[in-house]
Design a protein around this motif. Structure first.
Motif, PDB file in Angstrom:
ATOM      1  N   ARG A 139       0.775  -1.222   0.065  1.00  0.00           N
ATOM      2  CA  ARG A 139      -0.165   0.003   0.164  1.00  0.00           C
ATOM      3  C   ARG A 139       1.001   1.201   0.049  1.00  0.00           C
ATOM      4  O   ARG A 139       1.998   1.285   0.261  1.00  0.00           O
ATOM      5  N   HIS A 140       0.302   2.514  -0.424  1.00  0.00           N
ATOM      6  CA  HIS A 140       0.896   3.704  -0.410  1.00  0.00           C
ATOM      7  C   HIS A 140       1.228   3.878   1.058  1.00  0.00           C
ATOM      8  O   HIS A 140       0.233   3.766   1.956  1.00  0.00           O
ATOM      9  N   ALA A 141       2.564   4.381   1.493  1.00  0.00           N
ATOM     10  CA  ALA A 141       2.836   4.853   3.001  1.00  0.00           C
ATOM     11  C   ALA A 141       1.683   5.828   3.316  1.00  0.00           C
ATOM     12  O   ALA A 141       1.414   5.983   4.665  1.00  0.00           O
ATOM     13  N   THR A 142       1.586   6.773   2.522  1.00  0.00           N
ATOM     14  CA  THR A 142       0.565   7.855   2.770  1.00  0.00           C
ATOM     15  C   THR A 142      -0.707   7.751   1.949  1.00  0.00           C
ATOM     16  O   THR A 142      -0.691   7.984   0.756  1.00  0.00           O
ATOM     17  N   PRO A 143      -1.705   7.208   2.440  1.00  0.00           N
ATOM     18  CA  PRO A 143      -3.100   7.017   1.567  1.00  0.00           C
ATOM     19  C   PRO A 143      -3.492   8.484   1.038  1.00  0.00           C
ATOM     20  O   PRO A 143      -3.234   9.403   1.431  1.00  0.00           O
ATOM     21  N   ARG A 144      -4.016   8.363  -0.038  1.00  0.00           N
ATOM     22  CA  ARG A 144      -4.539   9.446  -0.964  1.00  0.00           C
ATOM     23  C   ARG A 144      -5.916  10.002  -0.055  1.00  0.00           C
ATOM     24  O   ARG A 144      -6.886   8.886   0.468  1.00  0.00           O
ATOM     25  N   THR A 145      -6.079  11.049  -0.066  1.00  0.00           N
ATOM     26  CA  THR A 145      -7.380  11.721   0.734  1.00  0.00           C
ATOM     27  C   THR A 145      -8.740  11.213  -0.032  1.00  0.00           C
ATOM     28  O   THR A 145      -9.835  11.190   0.840  1.00  0.00           O
ATOM     29  N   VAL A 152      -9.798   0.775  -9.829  1.00  0.00           N
ATOM     30  CA  VAL A 152      -9.338  -0.569  -9.628  1.00  0.00           C
ATOM     31  C   VAL A 152      -8.063  -0.716  -8.929  1.00  0.00           C
ATOM     32  O   VAL A 152      -7.053   0.151  -9.457  1.00  0.00           O
ATOM     33  N   GLY A 153      -7.888  -1.114  -7.868  1.00  0.00           N
ATOM     34  CA  GLY A 153      -6.674  -1.026  -7.060  1.00  0.00           C
ATOM     35  C   GLY A 153      -5.959  -2.265  -6.441  1.00  0.00           C
ATOM     36  O   GLY A 153      -6.706  -3.467  -6.736  1.00  0.00           O
ATOM     37  N   LEU A 154      -4.537  -2.413  -6.208  1.00  0.00           N
ATOM     38  CA  LEU A 154      -4.211  -3.603  -5.767  1.00  0.00           C
ATOM     39  C   LEU A 154      -3.467  -3.077  -4.425  1.00  0.00           C
ATOM     40  O   LEU A 154      -2.767  -2.016  -4.168  1.00  0.00           O
ATOM     41  N   ALA A 155      -3.443  -4.233  -3.332  1.00  0.00           N
ATOM     42  CA  ALA A 155      -2.786  -3.985  -2.269  1.00  0.00           C
ATOM     43  C   ALA A 155      -2.556  -5.465  -1.432  1.00  0.00           C
ATOM     44  O   ALA A 155      -3.216  -6.367  -1.435  1.00  0.00           O
ATOM     45  N   GLY A 156      -1.287  -5.712  -1.284  1.00  0.00           N
ATOM     46  CA  GLY A 156      -0.844  -7.088  -0.771  1.00  0.00           C
ATOM     47  C   GLY A 156      -1.226  -8.026  -1.706  1.00  0.00           C
ATOM     48  O   GLY A 156      -1.237  -7.801  -3.149  1.00  0.00           O
ATOM     49  N   TRP A 170      -4.629   2.146  -1.846  1.00  0.00           N
ATOM     50  CA  TRP A 170      -4.260   0.936  -2.705  1.00  0.00           C
ATOM     51  C   TRP A 170      -3.566   1.623  -3.903  1.00  0.00           C
ATOM     52  O   TRP A 170      -3.697   2.776  -4.182  1.00  0.00           O
ATOM     53  N   GLN A 171      -2.919   0.743  -4.633  1.00  0.00           N
ATOM     54  CA  GLN A 171      -2.089   1.097  -5.799  1.00  0.00           C
ATOM     55  C   GLN A 171      -3.182   1.061  -6.976  1.00  0.00           C
ATOM     56  O   GLN A 171      -3.635   0.025  -7.464  1.00  0.00           O
ATOM     57  N   LEU A 172      -3.429   2.128  -7.661  1.00  0.00           N
ATOM     58  CA  LEU A 172      -4.555   2.135  -8.437  1.00  0.00           C
ATOM     59  C   LEU A 172      -4.176   2.150  -9.818  1.00  0.00           C
ATOM     60  O   LEU A 172      -3.150   2.702 -10.616  1.00  0.00           O
ATOM     61  N   ILE A 173      -4.484   0.749 -10.652  1.00  0.00           N
ATOM     62  CA  ILE A 173      -4.043   0.673 -11.832  1.00  0.00           C
ATOM     63  C   ILE A 173      -5.167   0.792 -12.969  1.00  0.00           C
ATOM     64  O   ILE A 173      -5.042   0.741 -14.266  1.00  0.00           O
ATOM     65  N   GLY A 174      -6.400   0.951 -12.555  1.00  0.00           N
ATOM     66  CA  GLY A 174      -7.584   1.272 -13.569  1.00  0.00           C
ATOM     67  C   GLY A 174      -8.638   1.786 -13.179  1.00  0.00           C
ATOM     68  O   GLY A 174      -8.921   1.946 -11.993  1.00  0.00           O
ATOM     69  N   THR A 175      -9.697   1.917 -14.027  1.00  0.00           N
ATOM     70  CA  THR A 175     -10.814   2.368 -13.574  1.00  0.00           C
ATOM     71  C   THR A 175     -12.028   1.684 -14.488  1.00  0.00           C
ATOM     72  O   THR A 175     -11.775   0.993 -15.708  1.00  0.00           O
TER      73      THR A 175
END
Length: 204
Positions: A139-145, A152-156, A170-175
């Motif tokens: 995950r991002h160290a600092t989440p987006r607000t 569509v995101g990835l985490a772990g 989460w890491q955002l790869i799509g919509t």
């Protein structure tokens, strides 16, 4: 398996892996449907299943902890397809992490067979498993607000789709334009535990 009391009428059952949690959840749903288990709520999570509204939680705990885990349930036949544009702001970062091109990230992700392990975080949000372990991302160290609905995101080891605008790391790869939660729909959630899911690439 370990069963912990939660109040007077609930149990939290702990297992070792998310696959075991999915198998236990499916088996408990089967038991309730056939009438051999009286329980009001069965709620899966990553490595636990919560049972609430039990008449004899201590007796059930004893039976569960001395029994073998059930085999993984067969996949449902009906697959939920989610059209996705692989245009997320973290696509390049995920590609670097995987040591592939952004186009290959999209190909790998769309080729995976996903399954909803459990739901949470927000109504309609499913935690999907299916990517090989080597494709896990932090995950991002600092989440987006604010993360837009449909991201569509990835985490772990998980993939997820944000059902509404909310903070998130989460890491955002799509919509996607898919509606994950609609209170006027029956059922309101597009995804539920055990649902097989496939992401279908579309042009941005």
């Amino acid at each position: 398996m370990r069963a912990l009391p939660v109040g007077d009428r609930a149990l939290l059952v702990e297992v070792s892996t998310d696959e075991e949690a999915q198998a236990l959840h499916a088996d408990l749903l089967r038991r309730r449907a056939e009438g051999s288990l009286s329980v009001r709520e069965i709620v899966p999570a990553a490595r636990t299943v919560l049972l609430d509204g039990l008449d004899d939680p201590a007796g059930l705990a004893a039976r569960l902890t001395t029994s073998k885990l059930p085999p993984s349930p067969p996949r449902a036949q009906e697959v939920v397809e989610i059209a996705v544009r692989y245009d997320g702001p973290d696509l390049a970062a995920v590609a670097d992490h995987w040591d592939v091109s952004p186009q290959e990230v999209a190909r790998i992700h769309a080729a995976a067979e996903f399954r909803v392990a459990f739901c949470g975080f927000a109504p309609g949000f499913g935690y999907l498993t299916g990517l090989p372990a080597r494709y896990g991302v932090p995950r991002h160290a600092t989440p987006r607000t604010t993360v837009p609905a449909g991201s569509v995101g990835l985490a772990g080891p998980y993939t997820g789709v944000y059902p509404r605008s909310s903070p998130g790391g989460w890491q955002l790869i799509g919509t996607t334009d898919a509606v994950l939660w609609d209170h006027t729909r029956v059922p309101a959630a597009l995804l539920s535990p055990g649902t097989p899911v496939r992401f279908v690439p579309v042009e941005s």
